[in-house]
Design a protein around this motif. Structure first.
Motif, PDB file in Angstrom:
ATOM      1  N   VAL A  22      45.883  36.566  42.451  1.00  0.00           N
ATOM      2  CA  VAL A  22      45.605  35.954  43.574  1.00  0.00           C
ATOM      3  C   VAL A  22      44.152  36.246  43.738  1.00  0.00           C
ATOM      4  O   VAL A  22      43.248  35.263  43.700  1.00  0.00           O
ATOM      5  CB  VAL A  22      46.354  35.974  44.917  1.00  0.00           C
ATOM      6  CG1 VAL A  22      45.775  35.419  46.022  1.00  0.00           C
ATOM      7  CG2 VAL A  22      47.807  35.507  44.738  1.00  0.00           C
ATOM      8  N   ALA A  23      43.739  37.509  43.879  1.00  0.00           N
ATOM      9  CA  ALA A  23      42.410  37.840  44.401  1.00  0.00           C
ATOM     10  C   ALA A  23      41.544  37.566  43.028  1.00  0.00           C
ATOM     11  O   ALA A  23      40.406  36.891  43.178  1.00  0.00           O
ATOM     12  CB  ALA A  23      42.200  39.232  44.265  1.00  0.00           C
ATOM     13  N   ALA A  24      41.823  37.617  41.921  1.00  0.00           N
ATOM     14  CA  ALA A  24      41.201  37.356  40.576  1.00  0.00           C
ATOM     15  C   ALA A  24      40.888  35.775  40.580  1.00  0.00           C
ATOM     16  O   ALA A  24      39.809  35.475  40.133  1.00  0.00           O
ATOM     17  CB  ALA A  24      41.589  37.768  39.330  1.00  0.00           C
ATOM     18  N   SER A  25      41.776  35.302  40.910  1.00  0.00           N
ATOM     19  CA  SER A  25      41.822  33.577  40.930  1.00  0.00           C
ATOM     20  C   SER A  25      40.964  33.202  42.064  1.00  0.00           C
ATOM     21  O   SER A  25      40.148  32.188  41.891  1.00  0.00           O
ATOM     22  CB  SER A  25      43.324  32.997  41.231  1.00  0.00           C
ATOM     23  OG  SER A  25      43.999  33.441  40.250  1.00  0.00           O
ATOM     24  N   MET A  26      40.994  33.734  43.196  1.00  0.00           N
ATOM     25  CA  MET A  26      39.953  33.297  44.128  1.00  0.00           C
ATOM     26  C   MET A  26      38.399  33.644  44.178  1.00  0.00           C
ATOM     27  O   MET A  26      37.738  32.989  44.735  1.00  0.00           O
ATOM     28  CB  MET A  26      40.319  33.972  45.545  1.00  0.00           C
ATOM     29  CG  MET A  26      41.645  33.395  45.809  1.00  0.00           C
ATOM     30  SD  MET A  26      42.535  34.496  47.547  1.00  0.00           S
ATOM     31  CE  MET A  26      41.159  33.844  48.811  1.00  0.00           C
ATOM     32  N   SER A  46      33.535  38.598  51.238  1.00  0.00           N
ATOM     33  CA  SER A  46      34.594  38.309  50.545  1.00  0.00           C
ATOM     34  C   SER A  46      34.775  38.596  49.171  1.00  0.00           C
ATOM     35  O   SER A  46      35.742  38.975  48.496  1.00  0.00           O
ATOM     36  CB  SER A  46      34.863  36.980  50.771  1.00  0.00           C
ATOM     37  OG  SER A  46      34.876  36.323  52.065  1.00  0.00           O
ATOM     38  N   LEU A  47      33.620  38.422  48.316  1.00  0.00           N
ATOM     39  CA  LEU A  47      33.547  38.800  47.081  1.00  0.00           C
ATOM     40  C   LEU A  47      34.021  40.297  46.992  1.00  0.00           C
ATOM     41  O   LEU A  47      34.594  40.807  46.021  1.00  0.00           O
ATOM     42  CB  LEU A  47      32.208  38.383  46.401  1.00  0.00           C
ATOM     43  CG  LEU A  47      32.016  36.995  46.127  1.00  0.00           C
ATOM     44  CD1 LEU A  47      30.364  36.944  45.675  1.00  0.00           C
ATOM     45  CD2 LEU A  47      32.906  36.543  44.943  1.00  0.00           C
ATOM     46  N   SER A  48      33.361  40.963  47.696  1.00  0.00           N
ATOM     47  CA  SER A  48      33.483  42.581  47.570  1.00  0.00           C
ATOM     48  C   SER A  48      35.036  43.177  47.828  1.00  0.00           C
ATOM     49  O   SER A  48      35.200  43.899  47.082  1.00  0.00           O
ATOM     50  CB  SER A  48      32.677  43.346  48.777  1.00  0.00           C
ATOM     51  OG  SER A  48      32.859  44.560  48.742  1.00  0.00           O
ATOM     52  N   THR A  49      35.688  42.466  48.741  1.00  0.00           N
ATOM     53  CA  THR A  49      36.829  42.503  49.069  1.00  0.00           C
ATOM     54  C   THR A  49      37.925  42.179  47.930  1.00  0.00           C
ATOM     55  O   THR A  49      38.670  42.691  47.354  1.00  0.00           O
ATOM     56  CB  THR A  49      37.404  41.776  50.470  1.00  0.00           C
ATOM     57  OG1 THR A  49      36.406  42.377  51.308  1.00  0.00           O
ATOM     58  CG2 THR A  49      38.621  41.985  50.733  1.00  0.00           C
ATOM     59  N   ILE A  53      40.075  44.704  45.812  1.00  0.00           N
ATOM     60  CA  ILE A  53      41.602  44.176  45.664  1.00  0.00           C
ATOM     61  C   ILE A  53      42.029  44.384  44.213  1.00  0.00           C
ATOM     62  O   ILE A  53      42.960  44.878  43.578  1.00  0.00           O
ATOM     63  CB  ILE A  53      42.142  42.999  46.253  1.00  0.00           C
ATOM     64  CG1 ILE A  53      41.887  42.911  47.652  1.00  0.00           C
ATOM     65  CG2 ILE A  53      43.525  42.603  45.676  1.00  0.00           C
ATOM     66  CD1 ILE A  53      42.010  41.645  48.405  1.00  0.00           C
ATOM     67  N   CYS A  54      41.347  43.476  43.389  1.00  0.00           N
ATOM     68  CA  CYS A  54      41.640  43.554  41.826  1.00  0.00           C
ATOM     69  C   CYS A  54      41.470  44.897  41.112  1.00  0.00           C
ATOM     70  O   CYS A  54      42.199  45.364  40.540  1.00  0.00           O
ATOM     71  CB  CYS A  54      40.490  42.655  41.085  1.00  0.00           C
ATOM     72  SG  CYS A  54      40.761  40.884  41.649  1.00  0.00           S
ATOM     73  N   ILE A 101      37.272  40.796  33.032  1.00  0.00           N
ATOM     74  CA  ILE A 101      37.354  40.408  34.572  1.00  0.00           C
ATOM     75  C   ILE A 101      36.764  41.473  35.368  1.00  0.00           C
ATOM     76  O   ILE A 101      35.685  40.968  36.156  1.00  0.00           O
ATOM     77  CB  ILE A 101      38.472  39.778  34.962  1.00  0.00           C
ATOM     78  CG1 ILE A 101      39.260  38.769  33.975  1.00  0.00           C
ATOM     79  CG2 ILE A 101      38.693  39.558  36.486  1.00  0.00           C
ATOM     80  CD1 ILE A 101      40.537  38.324  34.544  1.00  0.00           C
ATOM     81  N   LEU A 102      37.174  42.585  35.477  1.00  0.00           N
ATOM     82  CA  LEU A 102      36.483  43.317  36.316  1.00  0.00           C
ATOM     83  C   LEU A 102      34.942  43.802  36.162  1.00  0.00           C
ATOM     84  O   LEU A 102      34.161  43.816  36.834  1.00  0.00           O
ATOM     85  CB  LEU A 102      37.347  44.881  36.483  1.00  0.00           C
ATOM     86  CG  LEU A 102      38.647  44.892  36.880  1.00  0.00           C
ATOM     87  CD1 LEU A 102      39.334  46.151  36.544  1.00  0.00           C
ATOM     88  CD2 LEU A 102      38.715  44.244  38.261  1.00  0.00           C
TER      89      LEU A 102
END
Length: 156
Positions: A22-26, A46-49, A53-54, A101-102
């Motif tokens: 979910v976090a990666a998709s957002m 938001s991006l940092s959060t 999470i990821c 991704i990360l």
């Protein structure tokens, strides 16, 4: 013991892989917003959060294959084709997350924090969205294999 291990495996998957997907998709959506609104503090937060999470849940997610191997060993299915394919796909998903991704999220986050034009003009949001789609598709395939277990003799 097998039911206990299976329960831990499923819980670990739901509680770790779910938040990462979910976090990666957002992240790409929020990245596009942050790039369109330079200096937007809430967008950067938001991006940092989402990145945190990821990163954190990916680390904790190592428990999923550990419990999975213990469960498979308990069931005596370590040599089953469906399990081997699931292991390969899980490894591929982990590689996509860890290798592409990360790091791309870190690059994007640094670029937004510095208001770097290189990030604003790059295809990074689209690339992140595509990589996340691949990651999610790999996990969806693993989930289906875990449920259907084609060729399994342990019952369905």
């Amino acid at each position: 013991m097998t039911k206990f291990l299976l329960s831990l495996h499923v819980l670990a998957a739901v509680l770790t892989v779910g938040p990462v997907t979910v976090a990666a998709s957002m992240f790409p959506r929020f990245l596009r917003h942050a790039l369109g609104s330079p200096g937007d503090g809430p967008a950067l937060a938001s991006l940092s959060t989402l990145h945190r999470i990821c990163r954190v849940y990916a680390g904790i997610g190592v428990a999923v294959p550990l419990f999975g191997f213990a469960t498979a060993s308990s069931l005596g299915v370590l040599g089953s084709a469906w399990l081997i394919v699931s292991i390969v796909l899980t490894t591929a998903a982990a590689a996509v997350l860890a290798l592409w991704i990360l790091p791309a999220q870190e690059t994007a986050l640094a670029g937004v924090e510095e208001r770097a034009e290189a990030v604003a003009d790059s295809p990074l949001p689209r690339r992140l969205a595509m990589l996340t789609g691949v990651f999610n598709l790999l996990w969806a395939t693993v989930t289906v294999l875990m449920i259907i277990r084609p060729g399994s003799t342990t019952g369905a």
